[in-house]
Design a protein around this motif. Structure first.
Motif, PDB file in Angstrom:
ATOM      1  N   ALA A  20       0.924  -1.267   0.050  1.00  0.00           N
ATOM      2  CA  ALA A  20       0.053   0.116   0.068  1.00  0.00           C
ATOM      3  C   ALA A  20       0.837   1.162  -0.065  1.00  0.00           C
ATOM      4  O   ALA A  20       0.469   2.311  -0.407  1.00  0.00           O
ATOM      5  CB  ALA A  20      -0.998   0.061   1.098  1.00  0.00           C
ATOM      6  N   TYR A  21       2.091   1.080   0.785  1.00  0.00           N
ATOM      7  CA  TYR A  21       2.957   2.372   0.710  1.00  0.00           C
ATOM      8  C   TYR A  21       3.650   2.403  -0.511  1.00  0.00           C
ATOM      9  O   TYR A  21       4.002   3.618  -0.876  1.00  0.00           O
ATOM     10  CB  TYR A  21       4.136   2.174   1.648  1.00  0.00           C
ATOM     11  N   ARG A  22       3.908   1.293  -1.494  1.00  0.00           N
ATOM     12  CA  ARG A  22       4.809   1.511  -2.569  1.00  0.00           C
ATOM     13  C   ARG A  22       3.987   1.749  -3.860  1.00  0.00           C
ATOM     14  O   ARG A  22       4.469   2.125  -4.937  1.00  0.00           O
ATOM     15  CB  ARG A  22       5.353   0.080  -2.743  1.00  0.00           C
ATOM     16  N   ILE A  23       2.653   1.971  -3.811  1.00  0.00           N
ATOM     17  CA  ILE A  23       1.856   2.181  -5.035  1.00  0.00           C
ATOM     18  C   ILE A  23       1.788   3.525  -5.491  1.00  0.00           C
ATOM     19  O   ILE A  23       1.021   3.934  -6.171  1.00  0.00           O
ATOM     20  CB  ILE A  23       0.163   1.683  -4.724  1.00  0.00           C
ATOM     21  N   GLY A  24       2.783   4.253  -4.962  1.00  0.00           N
ATOM     22  CA  GLY A  24       3.048   5.559  -5.507  1.00  0.00           C
ATOM     23  C   GLY A  24       2.282   6.495  -4.569  1.00  0.00           C
ATOM     24  O   GLY A  24       2.059   7.950  -4.924  1.00  0.00           O
ATOM     25  N   GLN A  25       1.908   6.070  -3.176  1.00  0.00           N
ATOM     26  CA  GLN A  25       1.352   7.098  -2.447  1.00  0.00           C
ATOM     27  C   GLN A  25       1.951   8.311  -1.988  1.00  0.00           C
ATOM     28  O   GLN A  25       3.356   7.985  -1.531  1.00  0.00           O
ATOM     29  CB  GLN A  25       0.890   6.159  -1.272  1.00  0.00           C
ATOM     30  N   ASP A  26       1.692   9.310  -2.058  1.00  0.00           N
ATOM     31  CA  ASP A  26       2.457  10.561  -1.405  1.00  0.00           C
ATOM     32  C   ASP A  26       1.714  11.122  -0.365  1.00  0.00           C
ATOM     33  O   ASP A  26       2.100  12.177   0.320  1.00  0.00           O
ATOM     34  CB  ASP A  26       2.440  11.597  -2.606  1.00  0.00           C
ATOM     35  N   LYS A  27       0.539  10.574   0.179  1.00  0.00           N
ATOM     36  CA  LYS A  27       0.090  10.699   1.558  1.00  0.00           C
ATOM     37  C   LYS A  27       0.004   9.639   2.371  1.00  0.00           C
ATOM     38  O   LYS A  27       0.730   8.512   2.339  1.00  0.00           O
ATOM     39  CB  LYS A  27      -1.632  10.907   1.015  1.00  0.00           C
ATOM     40  N   ALA A  28      -0.072   9.938   3.764  1.00  0.00           N
ATOM     41  CA  ALA A  28      -0.129   8.928   4.763  1.00  0.00           C
ATOM     42  C   ALA A  28      -0.916   8.028   4.512  1.00  0.00           C
ATOM     43  O   ALA A  28      -2.031   7.955   4.092  1.00  0.00           O
ATOM     44  CB  ALA A  28      -0.334   9.504   6.261  1.00  0.00           C
ATOM     45  N   VAL A  29      -0.285   6.615   4.941  1.00  0.00           N
ATOM     46  CA  VAL A  29      -1.123   5.343   4.853  1.00  0.00           C
ATOM     47  C   VAL A  29      -1.659   4.860   6.078  1.00  0.00           C
ATOM     48  O   VAL A  29      -0.409   4.995   7.113  1.00  0.00           O
ATOM     49  CB  VAL A  29      -0.487   4.274   3.969  1.00  0.00           C
ATOM     50  N   PHE A  30      -2.768   4.723   6.573  1.00  0.00           N
ATOM     51  CA  PHE A  30      -3.060   4.132   7.811  1.00  0.00           C
ATOM     52  C   PHE A  30      -3.683   2.958   7.743  1.00  0.00           C
ATOM     53  O   PHE A  30      -4.444   2.679   6.838  1.00  0.00           O
ATOM     54  CB  PHE A  30      -4.177   5.165   8.719  1.00  0.00           C
ATOM     55  N   VAL A  31      -3.135   2.138   8.796  1.00  0.00           N
ATOM     56  CA  VAL A  31      -3.620   0.690   8.640  1.00  0.00           C
ATOM     57  C   VAL A  31      -4.380   0.348  10.041  1.00  0.00           C
ATOM     58  O   VAL A  31      -3.983   0.695  11.037  1.00  0.00           O
ATOM     59  CB  VAL A  31      -2.594  -0.235   8.724  1.00  0.00           C
ATOM     60  N   TYR A  32      -5.618  -0.259   9.817  1.00  0.00           N
ATOM     61  CA  TYR A  32      -6.479  -0.602  10.922  1.00  0.00           C
ATOM     62  C   TYR A  32      -6.832  -2.026  10.960  1.00  0.00           C
ATOM     63  O   TYR A  32      -7.105  -2.524   9.726  1.00  0.00           O
ATOM     64  CB  TYR A  32      -7.847   0.257  10.801  1.00  0.00           C
ATOM     65  N   ARG A  33      -6.563  -2.608  12.211  1.00  0.00           N
ATOM     66  CA  ARG A  33      -6.932  -4.333  11.992  1.00  0.00           C
ATOM     67  C   ARG A  33      -8.021  -4.275  13.083  1.00  0.00           C
ATOM     68  O   ARG A  33      -8.225  -3.901  14.261  1.00  0.00           O
ATOM     69  CB  ARG A  33      -5.632  -4.968  12.674  1.00  0.00           C
ATOM     70  N   LEU A  34      -9.046  -4.719  12.356  1.00  0.00           N
ATOM     71  CA  LEU A  34     -10.320  -4.993  12.840  1.00  0.00           C
ATOM     72  C   LEU A  34     -10.703  -6.499  13.444  1.00  0.00           C
ATOM     73  O   LEU A  34     -10.595  -7.379  12.588  1.00  0.00           O
ATOM     74  CB  LEU A  34     -11.467  -4.576  11.982  1.00  0.00           C
ATOM     75  N   VAL A  35     -10.586  -6.364  14.911  1.00  0.00           N
ATOM     76  CA  VAL A  35     -10.682  -7.940  15.326  1.00  0.00           C
ATOM     77  C   VAL A  35     -11.926  -7.916  16.331  1.00  0.00           C
ATOM     78  O   VAL A  35     -11.589  -7.412  17.270  1.00  0.00           O
ATOM     79  CB  VAL A  35      -9.228  -8.613  15.885  1.00  0.00           C
ATOM     80  N   ALA A  36     -12.540  -8.819  16.076  1.00  0.00           N
ATOM     81  CA  ALA A  36     -13.899  -9.231  17.258  1.00  0.00           C
ATOM     82  C   ALA A  36     -13.337  -9.851  18.367  1.00  0.00           C
ATOM     83  O   ALA A  36     -12.650 -10.784  18.193  1.00  0.00           O
ATOM     84  CB  ALA A  36     -14.933  -9.689  16.494  1.00  0.00           C
TER      85      ALA A  36
END
Length: 80
Positions: A20-36
């Motif tokens: 997700a970071y390497r796809i040419g992003q120039d904005k911050a990437v946030f990762v959320y893990r949803l676990v019940a």
């Protein structure tokens, strides 16, 4: 990026996050893990965290071996 379905192998998750970071992003990437709570996924995350902590404790930052494995460390590697 939202991870709804965690993988047993944390390297696969990290690879997807890195992608997700390497796809040419120039904005911050946030990762959320949803676990019940109370699910197998929650237990998987706990197991991965314990194994990651054990692996991280084996080596110093410079790559040198930090300490010898104890009998409990070896047992923890084979716990399911």
């Amino acid at each position: 990026m939202i991870i709804f379905d965690p993988w047993w192998n944390p390297a696969v998750e990290e690879q997807a996050i890195d992608r997700a970071y390497r796809i040419g992003q120039d904005k911050a990437v946030f990762v959320y893990r949803l676990v019940a709570a109370g699910t197998i996924e929650e237990k998987m995350d706990e197991l991965k965290a314990r194994k990651r902590a054990l692996a991280d404790s084996l080596f110093e930052r410079d790559g040198q071996i930090a300490s010898a494995l104890t009998e409990n460390d070896v047992k923890a590697l084979f716990e399911v």
